[in-house]
Design a protein around this motif. Structure first.
Motif, PDB file in Angstrom:
ATOM      1  N   LEU A   1     -54.029 -16.169  -0.114  1.00 26.81           N
ATOM      2  CA  LEU A   1     -55.323 -15.732  -0.637  1.00 26.81           C
ATOM      3  C   LEU A   1     -56.439 -15.999   0.373  1.00 26.81           C
ATOM      4  O   LEU A   1     -57.270 -15.121   0.650  1.00 26.81           O
ATOM      5  CB  LEU A   1     -55.621 -16.466  -1.946  1.00 26.81           C
ATOM      6  CG  LEU A   1     -56.994 -16.207  -2.589  1.00 26.81           C
ATOM      7  CD1 LEU A   1     -57.148 -14.730  -2.941  1.00 26.81           C
ATOM      8  CD2 LEU A   1     -57.177 -17.076  -3.827  1.00 26.81           C
ATOM      9  N   LEU A   2     -56.453 -17.181   0.961  1.00 26.78           N
ATOM     10  CA  LEU A   2     -57.501 -17.537   1.921  1.00 26.78           C
ATOM     11  C   LEU A   2     -57.394 -16.703   3.196  1.00 26.78           C
ATOM     12  O   LEU A   2     -58.408 -16.281   3.756  1.00 26.78           O
ATOM     13  CB  LEU A   2     -57.415 -19.022   2.245  1.00 26.78           C
ATOM     14  CG  LEU A   2     -57.746 -19.973   1.083  1.00 26.78           C
ATOM     15  CD1 LEU A   2     -57.355 -21.390   1.426  1.00 26.78           C
ATOM     16  CD2 LEU A   2     -59.224 -19.896   0.723  1.00 26.78           C
ATOM     17  N   ASP A   3     -56.163 -16.456   3.641  1.00 26.33           N
ATOM     18  CA  ASP A   3     -55.984 -15.616   4.830  1.00 26.33           C
ATOM     19  C   ASP A   3     -56.493 -14.207   4.570  1.00 26.33           C
ATOM     20  O   ASP A   3     -57.102 -13.572   5.442  1.00 26.33           O
ATOM     21  CB  ASP A   3     -54.504 -15.570   5.226  1.00 26.33           C
ATOM     22  CG  ASP A   3     -54.025 -16.874   5.846  1.00 26.33           C
ATOM     23  OD1 ASP A   3     -54.876 -17.715   6.182  1.00 26.33           O
ATOM     24  OD2 ASP A   3     -52.804 -17.044   5.979  1.00 26.33           O
ATOM     25  N   GLY A   4     -56.244 -13.701   3.366  1.00 19.87           N
ATOM     26  CA  GLY A   4     -56.728 -12.364   3.018  1.00 19.87           C
ATOM     27  C   GLY A   4     -58.237 -12.289   3.004  1.00 19.87           C
ATOM     28  O   GLY A   4     -58.829 -11.278   3.412  1.00 19.87           O
ATOM     29  N   MET A   5     -58.884 -13.363   2.585  1.00 23.27           N
ATOM     30  CA  MET A   5     -60.344 -13.387   2.562  1.00 23.27           C
ATOM     31  C   MET A   5     -60.919 -13.292   3.968  1.00 23.27           C
ATOM     32  O   MET A   5     -62.015 -12.747   4.161  1.00 23.27           O
ATOM     33  CB  MET A   5     -60.837 -14.660   1.877  1.00 23.27           C
ATOM     34  CG  MET A   5     -60.662 -14.638   0.367  1.00 23.27           C
ATOM     35  SD  MET A   5     -61.317 -16.124  -0.413  1.00 23.27           S
ATOM     36  CE  MET A   5     -61.230 -15.599  -2.145  1.00 23.27           C
ATOM     37  N   SER A   6     -60.206 -13.810   4.964  1.00 20.59           N
ATOM     38  CA  SER A   6     -60.701 -13.757   6.342  1.00 20.59           C
ATOM     39  C   SER A   6     -60.804 -12.338   6.857  1.00 20.59           C
ATOM     40  O   SER A   6     -61.477 -12.078   7.856  1.00 20.59           O
ATOM     41  CB  SER A   6     -59.772 -14.563   7.265  1.00 20.59           C
ATOM     42  OG  SER A   6     -59.806 -15.931   6.933  1.00 20.59           O
ATOM     43  N   LEU A   7     -60.154 -11.400   6.176  1.00 20.50           N
ATOM     44  CA  LEU A   7     -60.166  -9.992   6.588  1.00 20.50           C
ATOM     45  C   LEU A   7     -61.225  -9.170   5.856  1.00 20.50           C
ATOM     46  O   LEU A   7     -61.416  -7.996   6.175  1.00 20.50           O
ATOM     47  CB  LEU A   7     -58.793  -9.367   6.331  1.00 20.50           C
ATOM     48  CG  LEU A   7     -57.626  -9.912   7.168  1.00 20.50           C
ATOM     49  CD1 LEU A   7     -56.302  -9.494   6.550  1.00 20.50           C
ATOM     50  CD2 LEU A   7     -57.725  -9.411   8.601  1.00 20.50           C
ATOM     51  N   LEU A   8     -61.911  -9.769   4.896  1.00 23.46           N
ATOM     52  CA  LEU A   8     -62.838  -9.001   4.069  1.00 23.46           C
ATOM     53  C   LEU A   8     -64.037  -8.502   4.861  1.00 23.46           C
ATOM     54  O   LEU A   8     -64.615  -9.231   5.669  1.00 23.46           O
ATOM     55  CB  LEU A   8     -63.338  -9.858   2.904  1.00 23.46           C
ATOM     56  CG  LEU A   8     -62.310 -10.280   1.846  1.00 23.46           C
ATOM     57  CD1 LEU A   8     -62.976 -11.130   0.776  1.00 23.46           C
ATOM     58  CD2 LEU A   8     -61.633  -9.061   1.220  1.00 23.46           C
ATOM     59  N   GLY A   9     -64.431  -7.268   4.595  1.00 22.40           N
ATOM     60  CA  GLY A   9     -65.659  -6.731   5.143  1.00 22.40           C
ATOM     61  C   GLY A   9     -66.849  -7.224   4.347  1.00 22.40           C
ATOM     62  O   GLY A   9     -66.709  -7.925   3.345  1.00 22.40           O
ATOM     63  N   ASP A  10     -68.050  -6.846   4.775  1.00 20.78           N
ATOM     64  CA  ASP A  10     -69.276  -7.337   4.144  1.00 20.78           C
ATOM     65  C   ASP A  10     -69.333  -7.044   2.644  1.00 20.78           C
ATOM     66  O   ASP A  10     -69.626  -7.922   1.836  1.00 20.78           O
ATOM     67  CB  ASP A  10     -70.493  -6.713   4.827  1.00 20.78           C
ATOM     68  CG  ASP A  10     -70.608  -7.124   6.279  1.00 20.78           C
ATOM     69  OD1 ASP A  10     -70.036  -8.169   6.648  1.00 20.78           O
ATOM     70  OD2 ASP A  10     -71.256  -6.393   7.043  1.00 20.78           O
ATOM     71  N   ARG A  11     -69.069  -5.806   2.275  1.00 15.58           N
ATOM     72  CA  ARG A  11     -69.173  -5.410   0.864  1.00 15.58           C
ATOM     73  C   ARG A  11     -68.185  -6.188   0.003  1.00 15.58           C
ATOM     74  O   ARG A  11     -68.539  -6.712  -1.058  1.00 15.58           O
ATOM     75  CB  ARG A  11     -68.928  -3.906   0.726  1.00 15.58           C
ATOM     76  CG  ARG A  11     -68.951  -3.394  -0.718  1.00 15.58           C
ATOM     77  CD  ARG A  11     -68.797  -1.881  -0.747  1.00 15.58           C
ATOM     78  NE  ARG A  11     -68.743  -1.358  -2.100  1.00 15.58           N
ATOM     79  CZ  ARG A  11     -67.610  -1.260  -2.823  1.00 15.58           C
ATOM     80  NH1 ARG A  11     -66.451  -1.664  -2.291  1.00 15.58           N
ATOM     81  NH2 ARG A  11     -67.637  -0.783  -4.046  1.00 15.58           N
ATOM     82  N   ASP A  12     -66.949  -6.310   0.478  1.00 17.28           N
ATOM     83  CA  ASP A  12     -65.946  -7.019  -0.295  1.00 17.28           C
ATOM     84  C   ASP A  12     -66.239  -8.515  -0.362  1.00 17.28           C
ATOM     85  O   ASP A  12     -65.951  -9.168  -1.371  1.00 17.28           O
ATOM     86  CB  ASP A  12     -64.559  -6.796   0.309  1.00 17.28           C
ATOM     87  CG  ASP A  12     -64.082  -5.363   0.126  1.00 17.28           C
ATOM     88  OD1 ASP A  12     -64.533  -4.708  -0.835  1.00 17.28           O
ATOM     89  OD2 ASP A  12     -63.270  -4.895   0.935  1.00 17.28           O
ATOM     90  N   CYS A  13     -66.833  -9.055   0.696  1.00 15.18           N
ATOM     91  CA  CYS A  13     -67.218 -10.464   0.682  1.00 15.18           C
ATOM     92  C   CYS A  13     -68.265 -10.728  -0.394  1.00 15.18           C
ATOM     93  O   CYS A  13     -68.173 -11.701  -1.154  1.00 15.18           O
ATOM     94  CB  CYS A  13     -67.739 -10.862   2.065  1.00 15.18           C
ATOM     95  SG  CYS A  13     -68.230 -12.597   2.217  1.00 15.18           S
ATOM     96  N   LYS A  14     -69.256  -9.855  -0.485  1.00  8.15           N
ATOM     97  CA  LYS A  14     -70.299 -10.016  -1.510  1.00  8.15           C
ATOM     98  C   LYS A  14     -69.719  -9.881  -2.911  1.00  8.15           C
ATOM     99  O   LYS A  14     -70.069 -10.639  -3.829  1.00  8.15           O
ATOM    100  CB  LYS A  14     -71.394  -8.975  -1.294  1.00  8.15           C
ATOM    101  CG  LYS A  14     -72.222  -9.210  -0.035  1.00  8.15           C
ATOM    102  CD  LYS A  14     -73.257  -8.104   0.165  1.00  8.15           C
ATOM    103  CE  LYS A  14     -74.066  -8.330   1.430  1.00  8.15           C
ATOM    104  NZ  LYS A  14     -75.048  -7.239   1.682  1.00  8.15           N
ATOM    105  N   MET A  15     -68.805  -8.925  -3.092  1.00  8.08           N
ATOM    106  CA  MET A  15     -68.196  -8.746  -4.405  1.00  8.08           C
ATOM    107  C   MET A  15     -67.331  -9.944  -4.789  1.00  8.08           C
ATOM    108  O   MET A  15     -67.310 -10.363  -5.952  1.00  8.08           O
ATOM    109  CB  MET A  15     -67.358  -7.457  -4.409  1.00  8.08           C
ATOM    110  CG  MET A  15     -68.190  -6.188  -4.287  1.00  8.08           C
ATOM    111  SD  MET A  15     -67.183  -4.685  -4.306  1.00  8.08           S
ATOM    112  CE  MET A  15     -66.589  -4.709  -6.002  1.00  8.08           C
TER     113      MET A  15
END
Length: 227
Positions: A200-214
């Motif tokens: 889960l944490l590794d996947g978060m490292s790939l998030l773009g700006d919009r997905d990070c905010k969501m």
């Protein structure tokens, strides 16, 4: 989106000098050495050839762990491992990921391991993203200076593309998301499957700006329910 190049315990001053030349040629100016002072050697300055200012401003740190608090993303360059849950990005894929993170990631360090053995498992575990260069199977390795040149060229395109985007990164948004997630996993005692948590944490490292905010908004909603 400042990008620093990090050489972990290099063994040849010539590689340090050639790496300095490569990053300056592609528009970068920050070189960091881990547990090494080879940038002071004459051979490094001979190979830098016009990039001695990079060597003069090298920052030396004691360990990879010492970098953690100073960067939003630590990116490991490494050989691709079969059978691992990690996602390995090519330089081109890494370029796209960083462009998509322009608003949530600011300070980035790209790590290159030792000429003989690369990065250790504990050093890899500290990193957020993993990248490799696809190579012909009959000649499976680049030397350190060549690897730095490949990445400095690929990532120079990130700087070129971001100049046309009027986005200022909010410091630490992606790392803050990962920290909140770790705390929430501890709160719900989710310690039975550490590999799932790491996925889960590794996947978060790939998030773009919009997905990070969501994702931040989703954690806000979950926190309210837990409270």
């Amino acid at each position: 989106m400042p990008l620093s190049f990090v050489l972990v315990e290099p063994t040849r001053p010539a590689n340090v000098g050639a790496a300095a030349r490569a990053i300056k040629t592609m528009g970068f100016d920050q070189l960091i050495l881990v547990n090494s002072t080879l940038h002071l050697e004459k051979e490094a300055h001979w190979l830098a050839h016009g990039a001695t200012d990079i060597l003069d401003n090298v920052k030396v740190v004691s360990s990879v762990e010492a970098l953690r608090d100073n960067f939003d993303q630590l990116i490991a360059t490494t050989a691709r491992e079969r059978g691992t849950p990690r996602q390995f990005l090519t330089p081109e894929s890494l370029q796209e990921t960083l462009v998509n993170q322009a608003g949530s990631v600011n300070r980035i360090a790209l790590l290159f391991g030792r000429e003989s053995s690369g990065l250790t498992n504990s050093e890899l575990a500290i990193c957020d993203l993993y990248s490799y260069v696809p190579l012909h199977a009959d000649y499976p390795s680049l030397n350190l200076a060549q690897a730095v040149m490949v990445y400095s060229y690929a990532l120079s395109q990130v700087n070129n593309r971001l100049r046309s985007i009027s986005t200022k990164a909010e410091d630490g948004q992606l790392q803050a998301l990962k920290s909140r997630t770790r705390n929430m996993l501890m709160q719900i005692n989710s310690n039975e499957d550490p590999k799932l948590a790491q996925w889960l944490l590794d996947g978060m490292s790939l998030l773009g700006d919009r997905d990070c905010k969501m994702a931040h908004q989703l954690l806000n909603d979950i926190s309210k329910k837990l409270d």
